[in-house]
Enzyme design. Structure first.
Site, PDB file in Angstrom:
ATOM      1  N   LYS A 124       0.837  -1.211   0.000  1.00 58.25           N
ATOM      2  CA  LYS A 124       0.000   0.000   0.000  1.00 58.25           C
ATOM      3  C   LYS A 124       0.868   1.255   0.000  1.00 58.25           C
ATOM      4  CE  LYS A 124      -1.960  -1.033   3.940  1.00 58.25           C
ATOM      5  NZ  LYS A 124      -1.290  -2.303   4.245  1.00 58.25           N
ATOM      6  N   ARG A 174      -9.403   1.323   8.514  1.00 59.53           N
ATOM      7  CA  ARG A 174      -8.970  -0.038   8.803  1.00 59.53           C
ATOM      8  C   ARG A 174     -10.029  -0.816   9.543  1.00 59.53           C
ATOM      9  NH1 ARG A 174      -3.308   0.649   8.837  1.00 59.53           N
ATOM     10  NH2 ARG A 174      -2.239  -1.336   9.006  1.00 59.53           N
ATOM     11  N   ARG A 188      11.903  -5.901   4.603  1.00 62.28           N
ATOM     12  CA  ARG A 188      11.600  -4.474   4.470  1.00 62.28           C
ATOM     13  C   ARG A 188      12.543  -3.643   5.332  1.00 62.28           C
ATOM     14  NH1 ARG A 188       5.770  -2.057   5.396  1.00 62.28           N
ATOM     15  NH2 ARG A 188       5.881  -3.228   7.330  1.00 62.28           N
ATOM     16  N   ARG A 221      11.400  -2.254  11.019  1.00 63.13           N
ATOM     17  CA  ARG A 221      10.367  -1.785  11.945  1.00 63.13           C
ATOM     18  C   ARG A 221      10.152  -2.789  13.072  1.00 63.13           C
ATOM     19  NH1 ARG A 221       5.424  -0.002   8.123  1.00 63.13           N
ATOM     20  NH2 ARG A 221       4.306  -1.172   9.721  1.00 63.13           N
ATOM     21  N   ARG A 239      -0.653  -9.196  13.045  1.00 66.49           N
ATOM     22  CA  ARG A 239      -1.185  -8.129  12.175  1.00 66.49           C
ATOM     23  C   ARG A 239      -2.051  -8.728  11.074  1.00 66.49           C
ATOM     24  NH1 ARG A 239       4.197  -5.253  10.613  1.00 66.49           N
ATOM     25  NH2 ARG A 239       2.915  -4.074   9.149  1.00 66.49           N
TER      26      ARG A 239
HETATM   27  P1  AP5 Z   1       4.900  -1.664   1.827  1.00 71.08           P
HETATM   28  O1  AP5 Z   1       4.604  -0.776   0.673  1.00 71.08           O
HETATM   29  O2  AP5 Z   1       5.717  -1.120   2.949  1.00 71.08           O
HETATM   30  O3  AP5 Z   1       3.551  -2.348   2.338  1.00 71.08           O
HETATM   31  P2  AP5 Z   1       2.318  -1.751   3.164  1.00 71.08           P
HETATM   32  O4  AP5 Z   1       1.105  -2.355   2.581  1.00 71.08           O
HETATM   33  O5  AP5 Z   1       2.401  -0.265   3.247  1.00 71.08           O
HETATM   34  O6  AP5 Z   1       2.636  -2.459   4.544  1.00 71.08           O
HETATM   35  P3  AP5 Z   1       2.611  -1.870   6.019  1.00 71.08           P
HETATM   36  O7  AP5 Z   1       3.296  -2.881   6.888  1.00 71.08           O
HETATM   37  O8  AP5 Z   1       3.114  -0.473   6.055  1.00 71.08           O
HETATM   38  O9  AP5 Z   1       1.131  -1.924   6.280  1.00 71.08           O
HETATM   39  P4  AP5 Z   1       0.452  -1.972   7.587  1.00 71.08           P
HETATM   40  O10 AP5 Z   1      -0.890  -1.788   7.075  1.00 71.08           O
HETATM   41  O11 AP5 Z   1       0.633  -3.163   8.435  1.00 71.08           O
HETATM   42  O12 AP5 Z   1       1.208  -0.843   8.423  1.00 71.08           O
HETATM   43  P5  AP5 Z   1       0.882   0.684   8.721  1.00 71.08           P
HETATM   44  O13 AP5 Z   1       2.115   1.439   8.688  1.00 71.08           O
HETATM   45  O14 AP5 Z   1      -0.275   1.136   7.878  1.00 71.08           O
HETATM   46  O15 AP5 Z   1       5.590  -2.988   1.255  1.00 71.08           O
HETATM   47  C1  AP5 Z   1       6.017  -4.022   2.120  1.00 71.08           C
HETATM   48  C2  AP5 Z   1       7.385  -4.548   1.665  1.00 71.08           C
HETATM   49  O16 AP5 Z   1       7.252  -5.203   0.414  1.00 71.08           O
HETATM   50  C3  AP5 Z   1       8.431  -3.449   1.448  1.00 71.08           C
HETATM   51  O17 AP5 Z   1       9.692  -3.924   1.812  1.00 71.08           O
HETATM   52  C4  AP5 Z   1       8.347  -3.169  -0.048  1.00 71.08           C
HETATM   53  O18 AP5 Z   1       9.561  -2.642  -0.544  1.00 71.08           O
HETATM   54  C5  AP5 Z   1       8.040  -4.556  -0.592  1.00 71.08           C
HETATM   55  N1  AP5 Z   1       7.211  -4.528  -1.795  1.00 71.08           N
HETATM   56  C6  AP5 Z   1       6.194  -3.658  -2.085  1.00 71.08           C
HETATM   57  N2  AP5 Z   1       5.643  -3.952  -3.274  1.00 71.08           N
HETATM   58  C7  AP5 Z   1       6.290  -5.069  -3.733  1.00 71.08           C
HETATM   59  C8  AP5 Z   1       6.157  -5.879  -4.899  1.00 71.08           C
HETATM   60  N3  AP5 Z   1       5.217  -5.626  -5.830  1.00 71.08           N
HETATM   61  N4  AP5 Z   1       6.999  -6.939  -5.029  1.00 71.08           N
HETATM   62  C9  AP5 Z   1       7.932  -7.211  -4.076  1.00 71.08           C
HETATM   63  N5  AP5 Z   1       8.108  -6.488  -2.968  1.00 71.08           N
HETATM   64  C10 AP5 Z   1       7.294  -5.428  -2.775  1.00 71.08           C
HETATM   65  O19 AP5 Z   1       0.363   0.571  10.215  1.00 71.08           O
HETATM   66  C11 AP5 Z   1       1.215   0.144  11.272  1.00 71.08           C
HETATM   67  C12 AP5 Z   1       0.427   0.015  12.549  1.00 71.08           C
HETATM   68  O20 AP5 Z   1      -0.134   1.301  12.920  1.00 71.08           O
HETATM   69  C13 AP5 Z   1      -0.790  -0.926  12.468  1.00 71.08           C
HETATM   70  O21 AP5 Z   1      -0.429  -2.269  12.696  1.00 71.08           O
HETATM   71  C14 AP5 Z   1      -1.681  -0.334  13.564  1.00 71.08           C
HETATM   72  O22 AP5 Z   1      -1.280  -0.772  14.830  1.00 71.08           O
HETATM   73  C15 AP5 Z   1      -1.440   1.159  13.458  1.00 71.08           C
HETATM   74  N6  AP5 Z   1      -2.412   1.823  12.577  1.00 71.08           N
HETATM   75  C16 AP5 Z   1      -2.150   2.457  11.394  1.00 71.08           C
HETATM   76  N7  AP5 Z   1      -3.283   2.929  10.843  1.00 71.08           N
HETATM   77  C17 AP5 Z   1      -4.285   2.597  11.698  1.00 71.08           C
HETATM   78  C18 AP5 Z   1      -5.697   2.782  11.668  1.00 71.08           C
HETATM   79  N8  AP5 Z   1      -6.309   3.396  10.634  1.00 71.08           N
HETATM   80  N9  AP5 Z   1      -6.415   2.294  12.701  1.00 71.08           N
HETATM   81  C19 AP5 Z   1      -5.827   1.672  13.742  1.00 71.08           C
HETATM   82  N10 AP5 Z   1      -4.497   1.449  13.827  1.00 71.08           N
HETATM   83  C20 AP5 Z   1      -3.739   1.907  12.816  1.00 71.08           C
HETATM   84 MG    MG Z   2       2.825   1.082   4.828  1.00 77.24          MG
END
Ligand code: AP5
Ligand code: MG
Length: 213
Positions: free
Chosen positions: A13, A88, A127, A160, A171
Site C-alpha cells: 500500500k 482499517r 523491508r 520496523r 497483524r
Molecule cells: P509496503 O509498501 O511497505 O507495504 P504496506 O502495505 O504499506 O505495509 P505496512 O506494513 O506499512 O502496512 P500496515 O498496514 O501493516 O502498516 P501501517 O504502517 O499502515 O511494502 C512491504 C514490503 O514489500 C516493502 O519492503 C516493499 O519494498 C516490498 N514490496 C512492495 N511492493 C512489492 C512488490 N510488488 N513486489 C515485491 N516487494 C514489494 O500501520 C502500522 C500500525 O499502525 C498498524 O499495525 C496499527 O497498529 C497502526 N495503525 C495504522 N493505521 C491505523 C488505523 N487506521 N487504525 C488503527 N491502527 C492503525
Molecule cells: Mg505502509
C-alpha cells in the site's frame, strides 16, 4: 481525486501510494507514518500508539479518526489525497463517509492490493523503512542505492519493530478480522478496484494507472 488503499500489512500500500501521490500530485496520507513519526519524536500520542503497534494490534478508533480528519482538513488535501492504512475498521470507514458526505463528497476509488498471506511474512522481514520520511525499501526487491541509507533523505534505514515474524502473524489476523470487511463495504459503494499485488511493483503501478486514468 480521493483514493483509499486497501490490502494486508505488507501488500505494498505504502509503496504504491507514494507513486500515486507523485504522479497525480496529491498528498500521501498514511496513519502508520503519522504514528511512527510521533513515536520517534516521543509525543504523548506516540507513547499511546506504540503500546498497540508493537504488538500488532490496531490503535483505538477514537485516537486514529481524529488524527486522520485533522490531516485531511489541511489545505494541501483540497484537491484530493491517497489514504494509506485508513480506514482499517468499518467504524472508521463510516466516520470518513459521514465527514465526506457532509461536504457533498465521497471516495472515488478504493484500490485493493491483493497479496496472499504466504508472501507477506517473507516480504516483511526484508523491508527496511526510513522513519524520517516514510520511504520503504526491500533488501532484495527494492534496495536503496547505498546499503542502510535512505535515497530520499539520507537517514538511516531500520527494520520496523512490528515487522518481527510473530507480530506480522498477529497483524495478519487483525487484518482478516477487522480490515478485510472493508472490501465488501467499498464494493457495495461501487468504488472497489482489485489489483494483483504479487507482481513487480512497476506492474502493480501500471495496473493502478489503468484504473485511475
Ligand atoms: P509496503 O509498501 O511497505 O507495504 P504496506 O502495505 O504499506 O505495509 P505496512 O506494513 O506499512 O502496512 P500496515 O498496514 O501493516 O502498516 P501501517 O504502517 O499502515 O511494502 C512491504 C514490503 O514489500 C516493502 O519492503 C516493499 O519494498 C516490498 N514490496 C512492495 N511492493 C512489492 C512488490 N510488488 N513486489 C515485491 N516487494 C514489494 O500501520 C502500522 C500500525 O499502525 C498498524 O499495525 C496499527 O497498529 C497502526 N495503525 C495504522 N493505521 C491505523 C488505523 N487506521 N487504525 C488503527 N491502527 C492503525
Ligand atoms: Mg505502509
Amino acid at each position: 481525486m480521493k483514493i483509499i488503499m486497501l490490502g494486508a500489512p505488507g501488500a505494498g500500500k505504502g509503496t504504491q501510494a507514494k507513486m500515486i501521490a507523485e504522479k497525480y500530485k496529491i498528498p500521501h496520507v498514511s496513519t502508520g507514518d503519522i504514528f511512527r513519526a510521533n513515536i520517534k519524536n516521543g509525543t504523548e500520542l506516540g507513547k499511546e500508539a506504540k503500546k498497540y503497534i508493537d504488538q500488532g494490534f490496531l490503535v483505538p478508533d477514537e485516537l486514529t479518526v481524529k488524527i486522520l480528519l485533522d490531516r485531511v482538513a489541511k489545505d494541501d488535501c483540497k484537491n484530493g489525497y491517497v489514504l494509506d492504512g485508513f480506514p482499517r475498521t468499518i467504524p472508521q470507514a463510516e466516520v470518513l463517509d459521514k465527514a465526506l458526505s457532509e461536504m457533498g463528497d465521497g471516495i472515488d476509488y478504493a484500490i485493493n492490493v491483493d497479496v496472499p498471506d504466504e508472501n507477506i511474512v517473507r516480504r516483511m522481514s526484508g523491508r527496511r523503512a526510513c522513519l524520517a520520511c516514510g520511504a520503504t525499501y526491500h533488501i532484495a526487491h527494492i534496495p536503496p542505492k547505498k546499503e542502510g541509507i535512505c535515497d530520499t533523505c539520507g537517514q538511516e534505514l531500520v527494520l520496523r519493530d512490528d515487522d518481527k515474524p510473530e507480530t506480522v502473524l498477529n497483524r495478519l489476523k487483525v487484518y482478516h478480522d477487522q480490515t478485510q470487511p472493508l472490501i465488501d463495504f467499498y464494493a457495495a459503494q461501487g468504488v472497489l478496484k482489485n489489483v494483483d499485488g504479487t507482481v513487480d511493483m512497476k506492474d502493480v503501478f501500471a495496473a493502478i494507472v489503468d484504473i485511475l486514468g
